[in-house]
Every structure is written in C-alpha cells, then in structure tokens.
Design a protein around this motif. Sequence first.
Motif, mmCIF file in Angstrom:
data_model
loop_
_atom_site.group_PDB
_atom_site.id
_atom_site.type_symbol
_atom_site.label_atom_id
_atom_site.label_comp_id
_atom_site.label_asym_id
_atom_site.label_seq_id
_atom_site.Cartn_x
_atom_site.Cartn_y
_atom_site.Cartn_z
ATOM 1 N N GLY A 292 42.416 27.116 39.978
ATOM 2 C CA GLY A 292 41.819 28.190 41.069
ATOM 3 C C GLY A 292 42.657 29.240 41.815
ATOM 4 O O GLY A 292 43.393 28.649 41.236
ATOM 5 N N LEU A 293 41.782 30.162 42.055
ATOM 6 C CA LEU A 293 42.646 30.940 42.960
ATOM 7 C C LEU A 293 43.340 30.733 43.429
ATOM 8 O O LEU A 293 44.620 31.004 44.249
ATOM 9 N N GLY A 294 42.972 29.791 44.578
ATOM 10 C CA GLY A 294 43.310 29.456 45.911
ATOM 11 C C GLY A 294 45.146 28.097 45.488
ATOM 12 O O GLY A 294 45.548 28.541 46.151
ATOM 13 N N ALA A 295 44.836 27.824 44.884
ATOM 14 C CA ALA A 295 45.827 26.629 43.851
ATOM 15 C C ALA A 295 46.532 27.590 42.676
ATOM 16 O O ALA A 295 48.178 27.040 43.292
ATOM 17 N N ALA A 296 45.903 28.564 42.124
ATOM 18 C CA ALA A 296 47.264 30.108 41.676
ATOM 19 C C ALA A 296 48.090 29.894 43.048
ATOM 20 O O ALA A 296 49.265 30.339 42.570
ATOM 21 N N GLN B 128 51.497 30.669 33.529
ATOM 22 C CA GLN B 128 50.539 31.582 32.253
ATOM 23 C C GLN B 128 49.447 31.506 33.397
ATOM 24 O O GLN B 128 48.445 32.815 33.389
ATOM 25 N N GLN B 129 48.654 30.637 33.640
ATOM 26 C CA GLN B 129 47.208 30.209 33.896
ATOM 27 C C GLN B 129 46.807 30.770 35.550
ATOM 28 O O GLN B 129 46.006 30.897 36.412
ATOM 29 N N TRP B 130 48.358 30.638 36.141
ATOM 30 C CA TRP B 130 48.259 31.002 37.696
ATOM 31 C C TRP B 130 47.923 32.222 37.734
ATOM 32 O O TRP B 130 48.001 33.062 38.007
ATOM 33 N N SER B 131 49.049 32.477 36.591
ATOM 34 C CA SER B 131 48.843 34.512 36.550
ATOM 35 C C SER B 131 47.448 35.098 36.001
ATOM 36 O O SER B 131 46.641 36.113 36.612
ATOM 37 N N LEU B 132 46.929 33.970 35.105
ATOM 38 C CA LEU B 132 45.424 34.514 34.563
ATOM 39 C C LEU B 132 43.974 34.657 35.955
ATOM 40 O O LEU B 132 43.484 35.177 35.801
ATOM 41 N N ALA C 166 36.805 41.929 36.721
ATOM 42 C CA ALA C 166 34.965 41.613 35.616
ATOM 43 C C ALA C 166 34.977 40.186 35.610
ATOM 44 O O ALA C 166 36.342 39.676 35.520
ATOM 45 N N PRO C 167 33.992 39.669 35.083
ATOM 46 C CA PRO C 167 33.557 38.077 34.452
ATOM 47 C C PRO C 167 34.946 37.577 33.540
ATOM 48 O O PRO C 167 35.755 38.459 32.787
ATOM 49 N N ALA C 168 35.510 36.831 33.453
ATOM 50 C CA ALA C 168 36.552 35.773 32.675
ATOM 51 C C ALA C 168 35.878 36.031 31.088
ATOM 52 O O ALA C 168 36.211 36.317 30.797
ATOM 53 N N GLU C 169 34.393 36.165 30.255
ATOM 54 C CA GLU C 169 33.725 36.483 29.452
ATOM 55 C C GLU C 169 34.579 37.883 28.865
ATOM 56 O O GLU C 169 34.582 37.703 27.790
ATOM 57 N N ILE D 3 44.888 34.805 39.019
ATOM 58 C CA ILE D 3 45.187 36.096 39.827
ATOM 59 C C ILE D 3 44.041 37.364 39.699
ATOM 60 O O ILE D 3 43.911 38.115 39.473
ATOM 61 N N THR D 4 45.191 37.646 38.055
ATOM 62 C CA THR D 4 44.502 39.342 37.386
ATOM 63 C C THR D 4 43.244 38.712 37.315
ATOM 64 O O THR D 4 42.755 40.161 37.703
ATOM 65 N N GLU D 5 42.572 37.423 37.128
ATOM 66 C CA GLU D 5 40.793 37.818 36.973
ATOM 67 C C GLU D 5 39.948 38.601 38.538
ATOM 68 O O GLU D 5 39.699 38.733 38.579
#
Length: 84
Positions: free
Chosen positions: A52-56, A27-31, A40-43, A33-35
């Motif tokens: 991080g994006l690379g690790a995801a 779920q965090q990996w997908s999030l 959009a800013p995470a907020e 990539i979605t970000e």
Amino acid sequence: MVGLLYALVWEALIGQFVPGAQALSIQQWSLAITERIIGAPAEQLGATSAVGLGAAVALLLIVTVGATWYAGRRLRTIRLTSEM
C-alpha cells in the motif's frame, strides 16, 4: 557491493517467486508511489504493487534515513592524509 547483491538476489530471484517477500521489495515500494503519482489505474501500467501507499512511503523513508545515517557515520571515520 551490498546493494548490488540485494538487487540481484532479493529483487530478481526471491521477490518474483515468493509472494510474501514482495512486501520487502524496494521495487514494490517505488511502484506503489509511482502508481499514485501517475494517477493511472494499475491495469494501464501493466503492473500492480503488492504494498500500500502508506507502507511504501514509510518504508522508503526508513531506508533512506537509515542509509544516510550509516553513510555519514562511515564518512566520519575516513582519514585523509597527503603522503607525498
């Protein structure tokens, strides 16, 4: 069956209460990539990724390739016979 157990136990229970376990959460990996895709800013999304994006991207590729390989291996061993 294993995927459902993983989603229920790891993602829902352990991932929410143990901060370090979020790094191993699909779920965090997908999030992450979605970000990046939304831009959009995470907020604004109401959630931030713990990875991080690379690790995801790398981890999702490893899981996808591994699951595809395993499924192909299992499908090769299926015997189809017509017994009528």
